[in-house]
Design a protein around this motif. Structure first.
Motif, PDB file in Angstrom:
ATOM      1  N   LEU A 700       5.039  13.674  -1.765  1.00 41.24           N
ATOM      2  CA  LEU A 700       5.771  12.790  -0.854  1.00 41.24           C
ATOM      3  C   LEU A 700       5.807  11.335  -1.300  1.00 41.24           C
ATOM      4  CD1 LEU A 700       4.378  14.266   2.497  1.00 41.24           C
ATOM      5  CD2 LEU A 700       6.477  14.901   1.272  1.00 41.24           C
ATOM      6  N   LEU A 701       4.825  10.917  -2.077  1.00 40.84           N
ATOM      7  CA  LEU A 701       4.774   9.522  -2.512  1.00 40.84           C
ATOM      8  C   LEU A 701       3.919   9.418  -3.766  1.00 40.84           C
ATOM      9  CD1 LEU A 701       5.319   6.451  -1.908  1.00 40.84           C
ATOM     10  CD2 LEU A 701       3.153   6.458  -0.655  1.00 40.84           C
ATOM     11  N   GLN A 702       4.430   8.697  -4.763  1.00 44.27           N
ATOM     12  CA  GLN A 702       3.648   8.404  -5.966  1.00 44.27           C
ATOM     13  C   GLN A 702       3.723   6.915  -6.249  1.00 44.27           C
ATOM     14  OE1 GLN A 702       4.919  11.019  -9.177  1.00 44.27           O
ATOM     15  NE2 GLN A 702       4.708  12.850  -7.884  1.00 44.27           N
ATOM     16  N   SER A 703       2.623   6.368  -6.754  1.00 42.99           N
ATOM     17  CA  SER A 703       2.577   4.911  -6.962  1.00 42.99           C
ATOM     18  C   SER A 703       1.759   4.539  -8.189  1.00 42.99           C
ATOM     19  CB  SER A 703       1.985   4.228  -5.720  1.00 42.99           C
ATOM     20  OG  SER A 703       0.645   4.642  -5.496  1.00 42.99           O
ATOM     21  N   HIS A 704       1.671   5.448  -9.168  1.00 43.39           N
ATOM     22  CA  HIS A 704       0.769   5.227 -10.296  1.00 43.39           C
ATOM     23  C   HIS A 704       1.404   4.447 -11.444  1.00 43.39           C
ATOM     24  CE1 HIS A 704       2.843   9.074 -10.667  1.00 43.39           C
ATOM     25  NE2 HIS A 704       2.794   8.921 -11.991  1.00 43.39           N
ATOM     26  N   LEU A 705       2.713   4.316 -11.462  1.00 41.27           N
ATOM     27  CA  LEU A 705       3.366   3.578 -12.547  1.00 41.27           C
ATOM     28  C   LEU A 705       3.392   2.082 -12.244  1.00 41.27           C
ATOM     29  CD1 LEU A 705       6.363   5.942 -13.427  1.00 41.27           C
ATOM     30  CD2 LEU A 705       4.088   5.833 -14.481  1.00 41.27           C
ATOM     31  N   ARG A 706       3.387   1.277 -13.309  1.00 37.48           N
ATOM     32  CA  ARG A 706       3.381  -0.182 -13.181  1.00 37.48           C
ATOM     33  C   ARG A 706       4.641  -0.771 -13.811  1.00 37.48           C
ATOM     34  NH1 ARG A 706      -2.199  -1.719 -12.578  1.00 37.48           N
ATOM     35  NH2 ARG A 706      -1.524  -3.846 -12.078  1.00 37.48           N
ATOM     36  N   SER A 707       5.163  -1.813 -13.211  1.00 36.40           N
ATOM     37  CA  SER A 707       6.312  -2.532 -13.767  1.00 36.40           C
ATOM     38  C   SER A 707       5.808  -3.706 -14.595  1.00 36.40           C
ATOM     39  CB  SER A 707       7.230  -3.036 -12.649  1.00 36.40           C
ATOM     40  OG  SER A 707       8.275  -3.824 -13.176  1.00 36.40           O
ATOM     41  N   VAL A 708       5.983  -3.619 -15.919  1.00 37.33           N
ATOM     42  CA  VAL A 708       5.568  -4.712 -16.801  1.00 37.33           C
ATOM     43  C   VAL A 708       6.762  -5.528 -17.281  1.00 37.33           C
ATOM     44  CG1 VAL A 708       3.439  -3.614 -17.560  1.00 37.33           C
ATOM     45  CG2 VAL A 708       5.568  -3.113 -18.770  1.00 37.33           C
ATOM     46  N   ASN A 709       7.963  -5.060 -16.958  1.00 35.20           N
ATOM     47  CA  ASN A 709       9.192  -5.802 -17.249  1.00 35.20           C
ATOM     48  C   ASN A 709       9.979  -5.897 -15.957  1.00 35.20           C
ATOM     49  OD1 ASN A 709      11.580  -6.899 -18.109  1.00 35.20           O
ATOM     50  ND2 ASN A 709      12.042  -5.299 -19.624  1.00 35.20           N
ATOM     51  N   ASN A 710       9.724  -6.946 -15.206  1.00 40.06           N
ATOM     52  CA  ASN A 710      10.312  -7.057 -13.873  1.00 40.06           C
ATOM     53  C   ASN A 710      11.787  -7.431 -13.886  1.00 40.06           C
ATOM     54  OD1 ASN A 710       7.880  -6.356 -12.722  1.00 40.06           O
ATOM     55  ND2 ASN A 710       7.184  -8.477 -12.528  1.00 40.06           N
ATOM     56  N   LYS A 711      12.313  -7.759 -15.053  1.00 45.60           N
ATOM     57  CA  LYS A 711      13.739  -8.055 -15.157  1.00 45.60           C
ATOM     58  C   LYS A 711      14.556  -6.790 -15.387  1.00 45.60           C
ATOM     59  CE  LYS A 711      13.083 -12.746 -16.956  1.00 45.60           C
ATOM     60  NZ  LYS A 711      13.350 -13.688 -18.086  1.00 45.60           N
ATOM     61  N   ALA A 712      13.900  -5.740 -15.839  1.00 47.25           N
ATOM     62  CA  ALA A 712      14.601  -4.485 -16.102  1.00 47.25           C
ATOM     63  C   ALA A 712      15.032  -3.837 -14.797  1.00 47.25           C
ATOM     64  CB  ALA A 712      13.714  -3.540 -16.885  1.00 47.25           C
ATOM     65  N   ASP A 713      16.238  -3.254 -14.799  1.00 43.91           N
ATOM     66  CA  ASP A 713      16.719  -2.607 -13.576  1.00 43.91           C
ATOM     67  C   ASP A 713      16.644  -1.089 -13.654  1.00 43.91           C
ATOM     68  OD1 ASP A 713      18.707  -2.051 -15.354  1.00 43.91           O
ATOM     69  OD2 ASP A 713      20.302  -3.107 -14.275  1.00 43.91           O
ATOM     70  N   ASN A 714      16.029  -0.554 -14.723  1.00 41.43           N
ATOM     71  CA  ASN A 714      15.775   0.880 -14.778  1.00 41.43           C
ATOM     72  C   ASN A 714      14.311   1.106 -15.113  1.00 41.43           C
ATOM     73  OD1 ASN A 714      15.455   1.677 -17.824  1.00 41.43           O
ATOM     74  ND2 ASN A 714      17.197   0.249 -17.759  1.00 41.43           N
ATOM     75  N   ILE A 715      13.781   2.206 -14.609  1.00 43.99           N
ATOM     76  CA  ILE A 715      12.339   2.420 -14.669  1.00 43.99           C
ATOM     77  C   ILE A 715      11.849   2.669 -16.091  1.00 43.99           C
ATOM     78  CG2 ILE A 715      12.345   4.925 -14.297  1.00 43.99           C
ATOM     79  CD1 ILE A 715       9.985   4.381 -12.288  1.00 43.99           C
ATOM     80  N   GLN A 716      12.708   3.213 -16.939  1.00 33.86           N
ATOM     81  CA  GLN A 716      12.287   3.489 -18.320  1.00 33.86           C
ATOM     82  C   GLN A 716      11.962   2.199 -19.067  1.00 33.86           C
ATOM     83  OE1 GLN A 716      14.978   4.846 -16.845  1.00 33.86           O
ATOM     84  NE2 GLN A 716      14.278   6.979 -16.651  1.00 33.86           N
ATOM     85  N   GLU A 717      12.717   1.152 -18.786  1.00 34.49           N
ATOM     86  CA  GLU A 717      12.483  -0.125 -19.443  1.00 34.49           C
ATOM     87  C   GLU A 717      11.446  -0.962 -18.717  1.00 34.49           C
ATOM     88  OE1 GLU A 717      16.140  -2.205 -19.937  1.00 34.49           O
ATOM     89  OE2 GLU A 717      17.096  -0.608 -21.105  1.00 34.49           O
ATOM     90  N   ALA A 718      11.288  -0.704 -17.424  1.00 33.71           N
ATOM     91  CA  ALA A 718      10.394  -1.534 -16.611  1.00 33.71           C
ATOM     92  C   ALA A 718       8.938  -1.103 -16.697  1.00 33.71           C
ATOM     93  CB  ALA A 718      10.847  -1.512 -15.152  1.00 33.71           C
ATOM     94  N   ALA A 719       8.683   0.195 -16.784  1.00 32.03           N
ATOM     95  CA  ALA A 719       7.331   0.717 -16.613  1.00 32.03           C
ATOM     96  C   ALA A 719       6.501   0.613 -17.884  1.00 32.03           C
ATOM     97  CB  ALA A 719       7.388   2.164 -16.151  1.00 32.03           C
ATOM     98  N   PHE A 720       5.203   0.423 -17.691  1.00 30.03           N
ATOM     99  CA  PHE A 720       4.253   0.429 -18.801  1.00 30.03           C
ATOM    100  C   PHE A 720       4.186   1.821 -19.414  1.00 30.03           C
ATOM    101  CE2 PHE A 720      -0.206   1.236 -20.181  1.00 30.03           C
ATOM    102  CZ  PHE A 720      -0.186   0.407 -21.304  1.00 30.03           C
ATOM    103  N   VAL A 721       4.175   1.883 -20.731  1.00 31.93           N
ATOM    104  CA  VAL A 721       4.095   3.144 -21.466  1.00 31.93           C
ATOM    105  C   VAL A 721       2.768   3.177 -22.222  1.00 31.93           C
ATOM    106  CG1 VAL A 721       5.145   4.629 -23.199  1.00 31.93           C
ATOM    107  CG2 VAL A 721       6.600   3.250 -21.697  1.00 31.93           C
TER     108      VAL A 721
END
Length: 825
Positions: A700-721
């Motif tokens: 129902l809810l997941q919150s484990h990914l982090r946004s390290v690129n806050n200017k990115a508008d898609n999650i692939q570019e925004a999230a820490f890998v």
């Protein structure tokens, strides 16, 4: 007509609420026979009686007609081990083992597989394994109430447990007379309480108590029964006491020479039970609690407060915790008893009840005691329980605490923190004596309440567990953002990181790996070396956990502005770790060598720990590794034990396959549960209950990914890998050291990431998300209707739903926002 419709809706709502929070049966639990006592594989009382607990003091009641059996437990009562040794010996480690550590490592370097005399396993046993007994969690006492009633005479029998209030009830009629029993274990007053009432009749009861341990004193006097005993230890027996007070109003109470109380012609009998051991979590003595004074004082206070106020305060206490998170799925209540509900197979009603029941078990088995819930939570009636009812650190202890964060029971985590402080203190000696490492701490495969951290007694089970244990520890901070708590646990995190930095060693390709180790509890090269060939090097699960630990340590160090030099060392170590690899079948390799067998259906799938409860494999950030995880899941198959089924529920939820996650949750609730909803491993293990509810939260809810690129508008570019391809080998993924800015990176809230199609309509209230947030979600026809996001502290986050990623949202503590499919912020 409107009135009738409103009344019907009210009645339906009441029935649904009752079904969500009540276990009910039309017959008593089986008696606890001696055969069952001697063999934990024999089903009966433990699988049918209903559990009560305040986090320390537990009870189960059978609802027997002629005789009620109340089994008592106290979470610190252990036996068959040692305490009070010097600080080094108390850890259980073999003194001076580090002098031969290089000999053990050499057998790994030379790849001596199998179980022969010079194998990795044999040398680990010979030189590193502990020679000190772990012991086991022990039963406490048994209280029996004889009624004189006969089964043939009764009608309208009902035995139930209200998990919203934490109250058990037994009710039946004999002719026109009504008899009712009420039970609860109070956390506010630390006592177990029972009440027996009769209408249009009187009762003649006999109350007595016994223990499987050596009884040093038992006496009935006035309105009390006092029992004192000791649990056998190889050094320093554990002393304990139980005191029972009976209030029978004006009825006659007669103290017997055998230590029992007889009550004659009563209509209302109240029974108060207080109990303690001499255990205190002070390393290395683990004793000196004034258990006699505490028992007397607690009982006296409870009797003074009185039954009604005790019950009201208890119910308010439990219901407040249960109300913090509520799952409401859309179903028509069946009206059948719980055992019948299970027998009918999977149903949304059972799935909803199971979710709430796991939260009740968490409240009951883990509150403010000094030690955490064990393999059986709090409830054990065997002198030799399954797997010692101990603390297994290769999945089970960690799984017990997965859902305390997401399912909104964070206060239940306190015993885990207390335990880790003891383990870190003891583990310093194990790190030094077993491996010659001067800084940090180490923990083996099994633990007890006496600070046992030594390598397992058998070399086949060599494992370092600090990184796994610290994962839960840091997650508690991630969900709360409580800087004071982070200060408290920082020395534990740093000590674990220090140990691994020193313990890691280069392998054939120059990358750093952990060894001795294994991949719990699986074997490899079975045709060549047999099914017990388990010791290995660089097992993928442990490499994943070390990256997880190092990343958490870096964030903690930045947040607290501590130890910049060591932080840099950790950052420089991460890229040197052995890569995660995709093998010949397209699977995540379980070991650095491609030894995986596609027909291996082993219950442990530890090498997917980066998928869950870790955060470093994700379909959104590491699609190649996630696809490989999918292959691994298919290889391992669908049928498994209780806790393994629960873990697979979480895996599939993290892979965003709600229907597959639901398939496993269905199997867990309908096929891996006993009549009282305890998890069916078999035999009983409580981790499946907790892991299953954690899986529902992940759907129902997941919150484990982090946004390290806050200017990115898609999650692939925004999230820490966390893992990236190397140019040399496209199937190898090298660990990535996070930048220090990770400490301020917003968490990404993924709404309804794996909603099963079977749950087309429903709502959940009070799910917790990382970053100090709580979320209520409502959906209909499988589509988000509304989500309300509450900031429990000053929070910064992003929302991800239906492939769209929001911009960064900032909320002050106490402020909330609403979110739906049309939200664009």
């Amino acid at each position: 007509m409107k009135f009738i419709i409103s009344l019907l809706i009210l009645i339906f709502s009441s029935l649904q609420a009752h079904a969500q929070f009540t276990l009910t049966y039309n017959e008593p639990a089986s008696p606890f026979t001696q055969e069952q006592r001697n063999n934990y594989n024999k089903n009966g009382y433990i699988q049918e009686a209903l559990p009560l607990g305040n986090g320390r003091l537990g009870a189960m009641f059978s609802g027997g007609i002629a005789q009620e059996h109340i089994m008592m437990n106290e979470i610190t009562l252990w036996m068959n081990s040692k305490r009070g040794l010097d600080s080094v010996a108390q850890s259980g480690t073999r003194i001076g083992a580090h002098k031969n550590f290089h000999k053990v490592r050499k057998t790994y370097q030379e790849e001596h597989y199998g179980t022969g005399e010079n194998s990795m396993e044999a040398t680990a046993t010979k030189y590193l394994s502990t020679q000190q007994p772990l012991g086991n969690y022990a039963p406490f006492a048994d209280v029996y109430v004889s009624t004189g009633h006969q089964t043939k005479d009764i009608s309208h029998y009902n035995r139930s447990l209200d998990i919203h209030k934490g109250v058990g009830t037994v009710h039946y009629n004999i002719g026109k007379s009504e008899y009712t029993r009420t039970y609860f274990s109070s956390h506010p007053h630390d006592v177990v309480v029972a009440r027996y009432t009769a209408k249009k009749a009187t009762m003649n009861l006999t109350i007595h108590t016994s223990s499987l341990h050596k009884i040093t004193h038992v006496q009935a006097k006035g309105q009390r029964i006092v029992l004192q005993g000791e649990a056998a230890m190889e050094k320093d027996p554990v002393q304990f006491m139980q005191s029972i007070f009976v209030d029978a109003g004006k009825a006659e109470i007669i103290a017997q020479q055998d230590g029992s109380l007889k009550i004659k012609n009563a209509t209302d009998v109240k029974i108060y039970v207080a109990a303690y051991t001499d255990y205190l979590p002070v390393y290395p003595t683990f004793k000196r609690r004034d258990y006699i004074a505490d028992t007397e004082k607690t009982l006296k206070k409870a009797v003074e407060v009185g039954y009604q106020e005790l019950k009201e305060m208890h119910q308010n206490d439990v219901s407040a915790l249960m109300d913090q998170c509520q799952l409401n799925l859309n179903y028509q209540p069946s009206g059948v008893t719980t055992d019948q509900l299970i027998a009918q197979g999977s149903s949304i009603e059972l799935e909803n009840l199971y979710f709430n029941y796991a939260r009740y078990l968490q409240v009951s088995s883990s509150r403010t005691a000094s030690v955490p819930s064990n393999l059986q939570g709090l409830w054990n009636g065997h002198l030799k329980p399954a797997w010692n009812a101990d603390y297994h650190t290769d999945i089970n202890l960690a799984m017990n605490y997965w859902m305390v964060e997401t399912a909104n029971l964070p206060n239940s985590f306190n015993p885990y923190v207390s335990y880790l402080k003891t383990i870190a203190e003891s583990g310093k000696h194990t790190a030094k004596e077993s491996f010659g490492i001067e800084k940090g701490w180490s923990m083996g495969l099994n633990g007890n309440v006496f600070g046992f951290t030594a390598p397992n007694v058998h070399g086949r089970r060599m494992q370092q567990s600090g990184a796994w244990l610290c994962q839960n520890l840091f997650e508690h901070y991630a969900f709360s953002k409580d800087k004071k708590y982070l200060e408290e646990i920082y020395p534990i995190l740093k000590g674990a990181a220090e140990f691994y930095v020193a313990f890691l060693a280069p392998w054939k390709d120059g990358s750093l790996v952990i060894y001795p180790t294994w991949s719990p509890e699986n074997a490899y090269l079975v045709k060549e070396f047999g099914k017990l060939n388990k010791q290995a090097y660089g097992a993928s699960f442990e490499q994943q956990l070390v990256l997880n630990l190092f990343t958490d340590y870096i964030e903690a160090s930045v947040v607290l502005n501590r130890d910049k030099a060591f932080r840099k060392t950790v950052q420089e170590t991460i890229p040197k770790l052995c890569p995660q690899k995709i093998g010949q079948y397209g699977q995540v390799q379980e070991w650095p060598e491609d030894w995986d067998n596609p027909t291996d259906h082993h219950r442990h799938i530890s090498h997917l720990i980066a998928l869950h409860p870790g955060r470093d494999f994700s379909p959104l950030t590491t699609p190649e590794l996630s696809n490989a995880a999918l292959v691994t899941m298919k290889h391992r198959g669908d049928i498994s034990t209780g806790w393994s089924t629960a873990w697979k529920t979480n895996f599939w939820a993290r892979l965003h396959n709600g229907d597959k996650a639901y398939q496993f949750y269905q199997f867990l609730t309908a096929k891996r549960t006993y009549a009282n909803l305890f998890d069916f491993h078999p035999p009983f293990q409580i981790d499946g209950n907790f892991g299953g509810t954690a899986g529902v939260c992940e759907m129902l809810l997941q919150s484990h990914l982090r946004s390290v690129n806050n200017k990115a508008d898609n999650i692939q570019e925004a999230a820490f890998v966390a893992y990236q391809n190397t140019s040399e080998n496209k199937k190898h993924f090298v660990p990535v050291a996070p930048k220090e800015s990770i400490a301020n990176a917003p968490y990404i809230l993924h709404l309804l990431p794996a909603l099963p199609s079977a749950w087309s309509k429903g709502s959940v209230k009070g799910l917790r998300a990382r970053g100090g947030l709580e979320v209520d979600i409502t959906w209909d026809h499988g589509v988000l209707v509304n989500a309300i996001i509450y900031a429990k502290t000053n929070s910064v986050f992003r929302v991800f739903h239906q492939g769209k990623l929001s911009s960064v949202i900032s909320l002050k503590e106490g402020v909330s926002i609403q979110w739906n499919s049309n939200s664009k912020k």
